[in-house]
Design an enzyme around this catalytic site. Structure first.
Site, PDB file in Angstrom:
ATOM      1  N   SER A 154       0.738  -1.275  -0.066  1.00  0.00           N
ATOM      2  CA  SER A 154       0.123  -0.059   0.025  1.00  0.00           C
ATOM      3  C   SER A 154       0.923   1.307  -0.229  1.00  0.00           C
ATOM      4  O   SER A 154       1.886   1.242   1.031  1.00  0.00           O
ATOM      5  CB  SER A 154      -0.828  -0.045   1.275  1.00  0.00           C
ATOM      6  OG  SER A 154      -1.711   1.182   1.564  1.00  0.00           O
ATOM      7  N   CYS A 155       0.681   2.187  -0.811  1.00  0.00           N
ATOM      8  CA  CYS A 155       1.267   3.388  -0.964  1.00  0.00           C
ATOM      9  C   CYS A 155       0.410   4.543  -0.613  1.00  0.00           C
ATOM     10  O   CYS A 155      -0.787   4.576  -1.032  1.00  0.00           O
ATOM     11  CB  CYS A 155       2.100   3.975  -2.188  1.00  0.00           C
ATOM     12  SG  CYS A 155       0.892   4.097  -3.623  1.00  0.00           S
ATOM     13  N   PRO A 156       0.634   5.708  -0.125  1.00  0.00           N
ATOM     14  CA  PRO A 156      -0.118   6.915  -0.001  1.00  0.00           C
ATOM     15  C   PRO A 156      -1.209   7.204  -0.974  1.00  0.00           C
ATOM     16  O   PRO A 156      -2.434   7.332  -0.756  1.00  0.00           O
ATOM     17  CB  PRO A 156       0.749   8.103   0.186  1.00  0.00           C
ATOM     18  CG  PRO A 156       2.152   7.546   0.774  1.00  0.00           C
ATOM     19  CD  PRO A 156       2.233   6.146  -0.256  1.00  0.00           C
TER      20      PRO A 156
ATOM     21  N   THR B 200       1.969   0.827  -5.149  1.00  0.00           N
ATOM     22  CA  THR B 200       1.322  -0.171  -4.523  1.00  0.00           C
ATOM     23  C   THR B 200       1.291  -1.467  -5.404  1.00  0.00           C
ATOM     24  O   THR B 200       1.628  -2.526  -5.115  1.00  0.00           O
ATOM     25  CB  THR B 200      -0.305  -0.015  -4.515  1.00  0.00           C
ATOM     26  OG1 THR B 200      -0.269   1.093  -3.392  1.00  0.00           O
ATOM     27  CG2 THR B 200      -0.856  -1.190  -3.830  1.00  0.00           C
TER      28      THR B 200
END
Length: 465
Positions: free
Chosen positions: A12-14, A20
């Protein structure tokens, strides 16, 4: 029975767009190469995909969480967890898998240690890793983005009917403006604050954070006030959680009554009497300065924001610049957002152009990677430059920073403004979304060309071109 190891992972990335899925793909390729079974759950912008089942987790030897946002550990009790930044999974997935399996093996030999003690020890270690301010901020930003994008696009579509069409009550333009401005944008700061607090204190922190964020909006403290409220709510809630002890039969009241009420009270009073007024003064001063900038100051700000967007292509510096621009949209300041999106489009576009014009500077793989880089560039996905930067950072990063700095400076100098926080080239044709559209497009083209020329200068010819 097979001795083949199995790992489950969450990425998961921002923004939940590029990193992601790049991390997921990297882990899957490395596991295949190492003959390790792997199941990867992605928590991206569209929600959870390939969700891990209870059976997957039960059969796993170890868990990898590659994330720059808060990922719950509740499902993985009793499993060894290796938690890293999402970039670590992209850069060296094989080493990460080895590390997770080695950690799991070491955990299995602790025969004299009770499972509960191991779990509590592991949770404490992970909790320490999650206390970074950047990670908490990015969790808030990742939850805020859908509201900003949906609201910004609804406002943008309302301008199709005319810049002032929304002022006429009962029209479709007015309804779109109500959806975008009065609803989605009104929720922007409370959501940001609420999920910063959630990242710090888990679910009990959401209510105090959102209340603090709403008060920041009411006190006209803007996005800066929302960020402060989110961190304040999270740490106050966490402090109360650790200090307050209730009898066993009343512990259920802690997350739904005691913590939200006391933390909300503390945060609300601090926002009204201590934090709100000075932050409001700072935001008013910032807005006045941005609105009254000279051409030289505007160009300098655009240059800095542009360079930040290209520096780490979706990393902390890039996200700091993007958050700054998005936050100012709520104050009706649109020029920084225009510079930021244009500068974020330039790196992939410049690299794609360079692979067409200067083929003798790039490998066959890089030339092929240049084709999708066009699409990622026009879509405002700066991460499209990552494969090139990873292969040759010393030459590529200064080149794309130069091009993006030029684009950002020109965008601010031309007085371009952008009302939508994302969308790349696809929002440009909507009337009223971009001011000075022709010059804005020129700024993007100029930065793209500068990036390509810089790569022509810095990258040597390949011997086997």
């Amino acid at each position: 029975m097979s001795d083949k190891k199995k790992i489950v992972a969450v990425t998961s990335c921002p923004t939940g767009i590029a990193h992601t899925y790049m991390a997921s793909e990297s882990l899957e390729e490395a596991a295949k190469k190492m003959n390790v079974d792997i199941s990867v759950e992605t928590q991206g912008s569209v929600g959870v995909e390939n969700e891990l089942s209870e059976q997957d987790i039960k059969e796993a030897d170890a868990v990898i969480i590659a994330a720059d946002t808060n990922v719950s550990h509740e499902r993985f009790v009793g499993k060894y967890i290796e938690e890293v930044a999402v970039a670590d999974a992209i850069n060296d997935a094989e080493a990460l898998i080895n590390k997770a399996l080695e950690g799991a093996e070491k955990g299995e030999v602790k025969e004299d240690v009770a499972l509960e003690a191991q779990v509590e020890d592991e949770k404490a270690k992970r909790k320490q890793k999650r206390t970074g301010a950047y990670k908490h901020l990015m969790t808030g930003v990742s939850f805020m983005l859908p509201f900003v994008v949906a609201g910004g696009l609804a406002i943008a579509i309302s301008f199709v009917f005319g810049i002032d069409a929304a002022e006429e009550s009962g029209t479709l333009a007015a309804a779109l403006m109500q959806i975008g401005g009065d609803a989605a944008f009104a929720l922007m700061v409370p959501i940001l604050a609420g999920y910063i607090s959630f990242s710090i204190a888990d679910r009990p922190g959401i209510a105090p954070g959102m209340i603090g964020g709403m008060m920041a909006s009411q006190l006209e403290a803007g996005f800066l006030g929302g960020i402060i409220a989110g961190f304040l709510a999270g740490y106050v809630t966490q402090f109360l959680k650790e200090k307050i002890s209730l009898p066993k039969n009343l512990e259920g009241l802690m997350p739904i009554l005691v913590l939200p009420f006391l933390a909300s009270l503390a945060v609300g009073l601090l926002m009204i009497y201590l934090i709100g007024p000075p932050v409001q003064a700072i935001m008013t001063g910032l807005e006045s300065w941005l609105q009254g900038m000279t051409d030289a100051n505007a160009a300098l700000l655009g240059l800095i924001l542009g360079a930040m967007m290209a520096f780490d292509m979706g990393g902390p510096v890039n996200k700091a610049a993007y958050t700054f621009g998005v936050g100012l949209l709520g104050s009706n300041i649109f020029a920084p957002m225009a510079a930021i999106m244009a500068a974020g489009m330039t790196p992939p576009l410049g690299l794609a152009l360079a692979t067409v014009l200067f083929k003798d500077r790039f490998t066959r793989q890089e030339i092929e990677a240049g084709k999708p880089a066009w699409v990622m560039g026009i879509s405002f996905i700066t991460e499209g430059a990552i494969p090139f930067a990873a292969a040759d950072p010393i030459r590529v990063i200064p080149s794309i920073m130069t091009g993006s700095a030029v684009t950002g400076a020109l965008s601010m100098l031309f007085g371009a403004g952008l009302r939508a926080p994302h969308g790349g080239i696809f929002v440009l044709p909507i009337p009223g979304v971009v001011t000075n559209l022709g010059l804005y497009a020129l700024a993007i083209v100029a930065g793209t060309i500068v990036t390509a020329l810089m790569l022509r200068i810095t990258k040597p010819k390949l011997k086997n071109a």
